[in-house]
Design a protein around this motif. Structure first.
Motif, short mmCIF file in Angstrom:
data_model
loop_
_atom_site.label_atom_id
_atom_site.label_comp_id
_atom_site.label_asym_id
_atom_site.label_seq_id
_atom_site.Cartn_x
_atom_site.Cartn_y
_atom_site.Cartn_z
N ASP A 247 0.92 -1.41 0.12
CA ASP A 247 0.47 -0.02 0.06
C ASP A 247 1.05 1.70 -0.01
O ASP A 247 1.21 1.96 1.07
CB ASP A 247 -1.03 0.09 1.58
CG ASP A 247 -1.63 1.67 1.24
OD1 ASP A 247 -2.39 2.11 0.36
OD2 ASP A 247 -2.55 1.29 1.84
N PRO A 248 0.99 2.10 -1.05
CA PRO A 248 1.94 3.50 -1.48
C PRO A 248 1.40 4.64 -0.23
O PRO A 248 2.53 4.92 0.48
CB PRO A 248 1.19 3.59 -2.21
CG PRO A 248 0.81 2.49 -3.21
CD PRO A 248 0.48 1.67 -2.27
N SER A 249 -0.17 4.21 0.51
CA SER A 249 0.30 4.99 1.81
C SER A 249 0.72 4.99 2.74
O SER A 249 0.49 5.95 3.75
CB SER A 249 -1.88 5.26 2.00
OG SER A 249 -1.85 3.83 2.73
N GLU A 250 1.40 3.75 2.54
CA GLU A 250 2.58 3.01 4.21
C GLU A 250 3.29 3.80 4.07
O GLU A 250 4.42 3.44 5.02
CB GLU A 250 2.04 2.09 4.61
CG GLU A 250 0.17 1.73 4.50
CD GLU A 250 0.35 0.34 4.93
OE1 GLU A 250 1.02 -0.72 4.96
OE2 GLU A 250 -1.02 -0.35 5.22
N ARG A 251 3.69 3.82 2.38
CA ARG A 251 5.40 4.22 2.55
C ARG A 251 5.59 5.44 2.61
O ARG A 251 4.95 6.73 2.70
CB ARG A 251 5.96 4.01 0.86
CG ARG A 251 6.10 2.09 1.19
CD ARG A 251 6.56 1.50 1.57
NE ARG A 251 6.36 0.44 1.27
CZ ARG A 251 7.22 -0.49 0.36
NH1 ARG A 251 7.41 0.02 -0.66
NH2 ARG A 251 6.92 -1.98 0.21
N LEU A 252 6.83 6.02 2.73
CA LEU A 252 7.29 7.27 2.58
C LEU A 252 8.06 8.77 1.18
O LEU A 252 8.33 7.34 0.23
CB LEU A 252 8.94 7.35 3.57
CG LEU A 252 8.31 6.71 4.91
CD1 LEU A 252 10.48 7.13 5.57
CD2 LEU A 252 7.51 8.29 6.08
N GLU A 253 8.02 9.33 1.08
CA GLU A 253 8.18 10.12 -0.52
C GLU A 253 9.90 9.85 -0.36
O GLU A 253 10.28 9.86 0.70
CB GLU A 253 7.59 11.01 -0.07
CG GLU A 253 6.05 11.52 -0.21
CD GLU A 253 5.95 11.27 -1.26
OE1 GLU A 253 6.14 10.68 -2.40
OE2 GLU A 253 4.59 11.49 -0.88
N HIS A 254 10.23 9.74 -1.34
CA HIS A 254 11.01 9.57 -1.80
C HIS A 254 12.55 10.34 -1.53
O HIS A 254 13.38 10.00 -0.80
CB HIS A 254 11.77 9.09 -3.05
CG HIS A 254 11.57 10.83 -4.20
ND1 HIS A 254 10.62 11.17 -4.57
CD2 HIS A 254 13.07 11.47 -4.46
CE1 HIS A 254 10.78 12.34 -5.30
NE2 HIS A 254 12.88 12.55 -5.15
N ASN A 255 11.67 12.07 -1.61
CA ASN A 255 12.37 12.94 -0.49
C ASN A 255 12.01 13.75 0.80
O ASN A 255 12.23 14.30 1.57
CB ASN A 255 12.58 13.84 -1.60
CG ASN A 255 11.22 14.67 -1.84
OD1 ASN A 255 10.86 14.15 -1.20
ND2 ASN A 255 10.84 15.85 -2.30
N ASP A 256 11.64 11.85 1.09
CA ASP A 256 11.23 12.20 3.41
C ASP A 256 11.90 12.58 3.77
O ASP A 256 12.54 12.66 3.99
CB ASP A 256 9.97 11.77 3.66
CG ASP A 256 10.31 11.29 5.07
OD1 ASP A 256 9.13 11.73 4.80
OD2 ASP A 256 10.72 11.39 6.07
N LYS A 257 12.08 14.06 5.00
CA LYS A 257 13.31 14.76 5.57
C LYS A 257 13.81 13.38 6.62
O LYS A 257 14.92 13.19 6.84
CB LYS A 257 12.27 15.90 7.01
CG LYS A 257 11.77 16.93 5.83
CD LYS A 257 13.24 17.84 4.09
CE LYS A 257 12.51 18.61 3.87
NZ LYS A 257 13.88 19.04 3.25
N SER A 258 12.70 12.27 7.14
CA SER A 258 13.75 11.08 7.79
C SER A 258 14.38 10.61 7.24
O SER A 258 15.66 10.15 7.66
CB SER A 258 12.56 10.40 8.43
OG SER A 258 12.00 10.09 7.15
#
Length: 472
Positions: free
Chosen positions: A168-179
């Motif tokens: 589920d993509p909604s459970e993943r982070l963006e590729h440039n997520d700050k964390s």
């Protein structure tokens, strides 16, 4: 008193059979029904004779042909109501309150005929498989039951661990997520600080911190290279979780990008005209041999370059795998790009593949474990003086035939596995236990083995096993 012993289920079945037998006999002995049927048949024949006398032979033939062709599509005006087994048993108990044995249903000649058929099936099965003694036959039943048990349990285990499902993509982070960026930088800093004191600064620091070359897409369109837009990870071997350790590391050392067709281009980090920082794929094609030769030169120039490149590769894969696009299924894009693209666009990535591979691997290990247990236990029954190698051939045949029966038997499939989702695991295993201790069920499987293609399917493999020990 019956000479046979019955379970409670078998006693119920005997009563149902006796009830059906009595009903059938009453129908056949019903004089009024017989007269009605005969009268109806006579009227039909008289009508046909009249039509023939009037020259309607063609019409009769056409009508008969129409009836024959439409017979299979005819619908019943009054459909039968299917009763549950419990309701049928209740009716049988009312019809026949006392205990019913086989002797009450079958004549002595019919019973003897059944035993003759049993002996024939046992004899033919032994001829087909060369399994003739009771010990081997018992182990065959156990081995088949274990194989079926594994196939029964696997769907439940697979469902519990989301086998075959996309993420589920909604459970993943963006590729440039700050964390992600923070964790990546902290890991790089820690790696650098541990080595800079002993090794000093150098080109290896650039390798550690610079953008990996296979993340660059600019310039690909001008060169006619398809990088799939946001799905560019599927088209670059650096993002492959297996090939990436070779090609991604080599790309990092040489500032190249290798595509899933194994073609490689040089990348540039500086605009040759303005001197400004600009990462772009250049038209320069680099042969794989040359790229790996340059890798060797880089490693020779500084032994730390290779560990740094491997660390950078590991960190990049780690930072990408839990993002909304994830990493593509390894190797597949180089073999079947269309299928790989379909999976990737449907959110089935390398993590999904790794999860499924673990489940399949565990299933394989369990199968081998079952085989080992059966072989070891079967070996305990080897008598003194029996040839060990010949005995092992018997063990192999037991495993081979049990697997063929479990995977190919339509009887087992129809009885146990036709719709396993309607039952819980406990019910399925309980049903299986009863079936594989039921002589009639085992006999049906043996008969099926003799009559259908299962025997032919494994005969070549059995011959191969025999050939290993043909000198004994």
């Amino acid at each position: 008193m019956s000479r046979f012993k019955y379970s409670s289920d078998e006693l119920d079945m005997n009563k149902v059979l006796k009830m059906n037998q009595d009903v059938s006999r009453s129908l056949s002995d019903d004089q009024q029904m017989s007269q009605t049927r005969s009268g109806a048949d006579g009227n039909i024949e008289a009508s046909l004779a009249l039509l023939r006398s009037l020259g309607k032979e063609k019409e009769i033939s056409k009508l008969s042909a129409d009836i024959a062709s439409n017979e299979k599509d005819r619908r019943l005006e009054h459909r039968l109501v299917l009763e549950s087994w419990g309701e049928i048993v209740a009716q049988a108990n009312l019809h026949e309150p006392i205990e019913v044995s086989l002797e009450d249903i079958m004549t002595e000649a019919e019973i003897q005929s059944a035993f003759v058929e049993l002996d024939f099936i046992e004899e033919q099965f032994s001829k087909k498989t060369s399994i003739i003694n009771k010990t081997d036959l018992s182990f065959l039943a156990i081995a088949t039951a274990l194989q079926v048990a594994k196939s029964l349990v696997f769907p439940y285990v697979a469902e519990k661990f989301d086998y075959g499902k996309s993420f589920d993509p909604s459970e993943r982070l963006e590729h440039n997520d700050k964390s992600i960026e923070k964790a990546h930088k902290e890991a790089n800093d820690k790696f650098r600080d541990k080595r800079v004191e002993k090794h000093g600064t150098g080109h290896w620091i650039n390798i550690l911190y610079q953008t990996v070359p296979y993340d660059i897409t600019k310039g690909s369109k001008d060169l006619g290279i398809n990088m799939g837009g946001k799905y560019h990870r599927m088209y670059t071997l650096g993002h492959d979780s297996i090939f990436g350790w070779i090609f991604g590391t080599a790309n990092i050392l040489t500032d190249c990008i290798t595509f899933n067709n194994f073609y490689t281009n040089r990348i540039s980090r500086i605009d040759p005209v303005t001197g400004a920082k600009k990462m772009v794929i250049t038209p320069e094609v680099v042969l794989l041999g040359k790229m790996f030769s340059e890798c060797y030169d880089e490693v020779k120039a500084d032994p730390l370059n290779l560990p740094v490149a491997l660390f950078a590769q590991a960190q990049h894969l780690k930072s990408d795998e839990f993002t909304k696009l994830g990493l593509p299924v390894p190797i597949l894009s180089s073999i079947n790009e269309d299928f790989a693209s379909k999976l990737y666009s449907e959110n089935y990535d390398a993590l999904c593949f790794a999860r499924d591979a673990k489940i399949v691997g565990a299933s394989f290990v369990i199968s081998k474990l079952f085989d080992m247990i059966i072989s070891l236990l079967h070996g305990l029954f080897r008598k003194d003086g029996e040839d060990k190698d010949l005995y092992e051939v018997r063990s192999r045949k037991i495993l081979l035939i049990s697997n063929a029966i479990a995977s190919s038997s339509t009887i087992i499939n129809a009885t146990i596995t036709s719709n396993p989702k309607n039952l819980d695991i406990g019910s399925l295993l309980n049903t299986m236990t009863h079936l594989f201790t039921d002589v009639r069920f085992i006999l049906k499987i043996k008969q099926e083995f003799i009559e259908n293609e299962i025997a032919e399917r494994v005969q070549k493999e059995i011959s191969a096993v025999d050939a290993l020990y043909e000198t004994f």
